[in-house]
Design a protein around this motif. Sequence first.
Motif, mmCIF file in Angstrom:
data_model
loop_
_atom_site.group_PDB
_atom_site.id
_atom_site.type_symbol
_atom_site.label_atom_id
_atom_site.label_comp_id
_atom_site.label_asym_id
_atom_site.label_seq_id
_atom_site.Cartn_x
_atom_site.Cartn_y
_atom_site.Cartn_z
ATOM 1 N N ARG A 293 58.039 -9.485 116.362
ATOM 2 C CA ARG A 293 57.041 -9.018 117.330
ATOM 3 C C ARG A 293 56.949 -7.510 117.299
ATOM 4 O O ARG A 293 57.917 -6.823 116.994
ATOM 5 C CB ARG A 293 57.466 -9.397 118.762
ATOM 6 C CG ARG A 293 57.244 -10.797 119.077
ATOM 7 C CD ARG A 293 57.495 -11.170 120.533
ATOM 8 N NE ARG A 293 57.397 -12.617 120.576
ATOM 9 C CZ ARG A 293 56.253 -13.266 120.604
ATOM 10 N NH1 ARG A 293 55.102 -12.611 120.671
ATOM 11 N NH2 ARG A 293 56.235 -14.582 120.580
ATOM 12 N N GLY A 294 55.752 -7.028 117.634
ATOM 13 C CA GLY A 294 55.582 -5.585 117.707
ATOM 14 C C GLY A 294 54.174 -5.253 118.125
ATOM 15 O O GLY A 294 53.429 -6.121 118.575
ATOM 16 N N ARG A 295 53.842 -3.959 117.993
ATOM 17 C CA ARG A 295 52.459 -3.572 118.269
ATOM 18 C C ARG A 295 52.014 -2.571 117.218
ATOM 19 O O ARG A 295 52.814 -1.797 116.694
ATOM 20 C CB ARG A 295 52.288 -3.049 119.693
ATOM 21 C CG ARG A 295 53.207 -1.910 120.085
ATOM 22 C CD ARG A 295 53.055 -1.561 121.560
ATOM 23 N NE ARG A 295 53.387 -2.678 122.421
ATOM 24 C CZ ARG A 295 52.552 -3.239 123.299
ATOM 25 N NH1 ARG A 295 51.329 -2.789 123.438
ATOM 26 N NH2 ARG A 295 52.946 -4.246 124.037
ATOM 27 N N SER A 296 50.741 -2.637 116.896
ATOM 28 C CA SER A 296 50.179 -1.710 115.923
ATOM 29 C C SER A 296 48.924 -1.108 116.532
ATOM 30 O O SER A 296 48.087 -1.833 117.080
ATOM 31 C CB SER A 296 49.842 -2.420 114.616
ATOM 32 O OG SER A 296 51.023 -2.950 114.042
ATOM 33 N N HIS A 321 52.616 1.479 113.407
ATOM 34 C CA HIS A 321 53.304 0.224 113.716
ATOM 35 C C HIS A 321 54.547 0.523 114.552
ATOM 36 O O HIS A 321 55.228 1.526 114.316
ATOM 37 C CB HIS A 321 53.828 -0.458 112.442
ATOM 38 C CG HIS A 321 52.772 -0.833 111.440
ATOM 39 N ND1 HIS A 321 51.779 -1.757 111.700
ATOM 40 C CD2 HIS A 321 52.589 -0.439 110.157
ATOM 41 C CE1 HIS A 321 51.025 -1.900 110.607
ATOM 42 N NE2 HIS A 321 51.495 -1.105 109.657
ATOM 43 N N LEU A 322 54.857 -0.376 115.461
ATOM 44 C CA LEU A 322 56.124 -0.297 116.187
ATOM 45 C C LEU A 322 56.660 -1.716 116.316
ATOM 46 O O LEU A 322 56.000 -2.580 116.903
ATOM 47 C CB LEU A 322 55.908 0.316 117.584
ATOM 48 C CG LEU A 322 57.147 0.347 118.472
ATOM 49 C CD1 LEU A 322 58.243 1.230 117.878
ATOM 50 C CD2 LEU A 322 56.784 0.838 119.879
ATOM 51 N N ALA A 323 57.855 -1.948 115.767
ATOM 52 C CA ALA A 323 58.450 -3.287 115.846
ATOM 53 C C ALA A 323 59.317 -3.384 117.089
ATOM 54 O O ALA A 323 60.082 -2.471 117.379
ATOM 55 C CB ALA A 323 59.291 -3.546 114.604
ATOM 56 N N GLU A 324 59.153 -4.478 117.821
ATOM 57 C CA GLU A 324 60.056 -4.716 118.959
ATOM 58 C C GLU A 324 61.309 -5.395 118.438
ATOM 59 O O GLU A 324 62.415 -4.918 118.632
ATOM 60 C CB GLU A 324 59.374 -5.598 120.006
ATOM 61 C CG GLU A 324 58.359 -4.821 120.819
ATOM 62 C CD GLU A 324 57.420 -5.724 121.589
ATOM 63 O OE1 GLU A 324 57.804 -6.863 121.933
ATOM 64 O OE2 GLU A 324 56.276 -5.282 121.836
#
Length: 349
Positions: A293-296, A321-324
Motif C-alpha cells: 500500500r502507498g500513495r502516489s 511515490h510513498l510506500a506505507e
Amino acid sequence: MSTALGTLEELPEDYRAAMAEAGVAPLWPMMRNLLPHGAPKPVTASGHWSYPALRPLLLRAGDLTPVEKAERRVLVLSDPGRGAGAMLATPSIYVGMQLLLPGETAPAHVHTPSAVRIVVEGQGGYTVVDGEKLPMEEGDLVLTPGGEWHDHGHEGTEPVIWLDALDLPLFVYLEGSYATEGPLQAQRNRPDASQVEYLSAGLAPARRRGGGARRYPMMRYPWARTEAALREMARWAGDGPGNGPVEMDYVNPETGDDVLPTMGFTAMMLRPGEAQSPPRLSTSAVFHVVRGRGRSVIDGVTHAWGPKDVFTAPCFAEIDHLAEDEAFLVRIHDRPLQDKLGYYEERAR
Ligand code: GTQ
C-alpha cells in the motif's frame, strides 16, 4: 494558444471555404497544437482503478457473457483524459482486466499487437503460446508477442483474473490492428522455457550455428524469481529508505534487450516508508501494484493505492511515490519504442 501564429477565424471566409473545398488546411493556426513549445501537452490524464471496485464488475461480466461469446472477457481501463469508452490507458498502452472461470477456454487467435499478462488473482490458469504451456501464478508476467498463436485455459476451481497490457493503440493508429482466429494449438504441452532453459541468469542453452534461436525465447517470468531478485538487491543496497530505487527491467535472456519491440516492463520494490521522486520521463506509464500500500502524487493528483490496483501517468508526469508498507509494483512503459524512435528522455526534477 495559437494566437501568435494567427487563427483560422482571422482568414477571410471565402478563403477558408476555398481551402476546405480544395482539401487543404493552413498549418500556422495549428502549429503550436502539433508542435507545442518545449514539451508535449498530453491529452492523457492520470487514472487510478482500485481492484476492490473492479473485481465485482468483472465477476458480473462472468455471469452475463460466456467466454465463447466474448472471445476475451475483459474490462478495459479507459484514460480519464479521453473519457468513457476510451480503449486505451495512455497514448501507447491499452490495459484491461481479463476474467476466466474454471473450465473455460479463451479461444486461440493471433494478432498484430503484442500482449503481456500480469496475473492478479487465482490459481490454475495457463496460457499456451506457440505450443508452450505457461502456468499463470500470481504476479507472473507472461508474453504473447504479436504474431504468436495463443489461447488461455483454466484448470483450477476459482476465478482467474489477470491484467492485459497491449500496444494496441499504436496498431489501431497505424491501421495495422487485426486478429486471425483458429483452432486450439495441437501442441500444448511443451514445458515453459523459464523452468527448463533459462533457470539461471547468465546461462542460455548452447546452440549450434544457425540452430533455431527464437525471437522470443522466454515467454514467462515467474514472480517468485522477480521478488527474490528485488529483495536481494534491496538487502545489498541497505534496508533503510532513501537508498535509491530498487528496480529491475524484464529482458530477453538471450540478448538482454527489452522483452518486446514497443512495451517495456520494470519491477519496482519500495521499502516501508520509502519515498521516490523519479525524474520526469518522456514515456507514459501504467503501474500495477503486485503487493503493498502507498500513495502516489501524479501531476498533482493523489492516488492512495492498495494491492492489485492500477494507476497511470502521462508522458513527462511529475511523480512522487510513498510506500506505507513494503510494496512491489510493475511499471509498464513505452521506452523500447521511444528508444527506437530516438527521443526517449529523462528530465531531472
Ligand atoms: O487475451 O488475447 O485484453 O486479444 C485484448 C485483446 C486480451 C487476449 C485483450 C486480446 C486479448
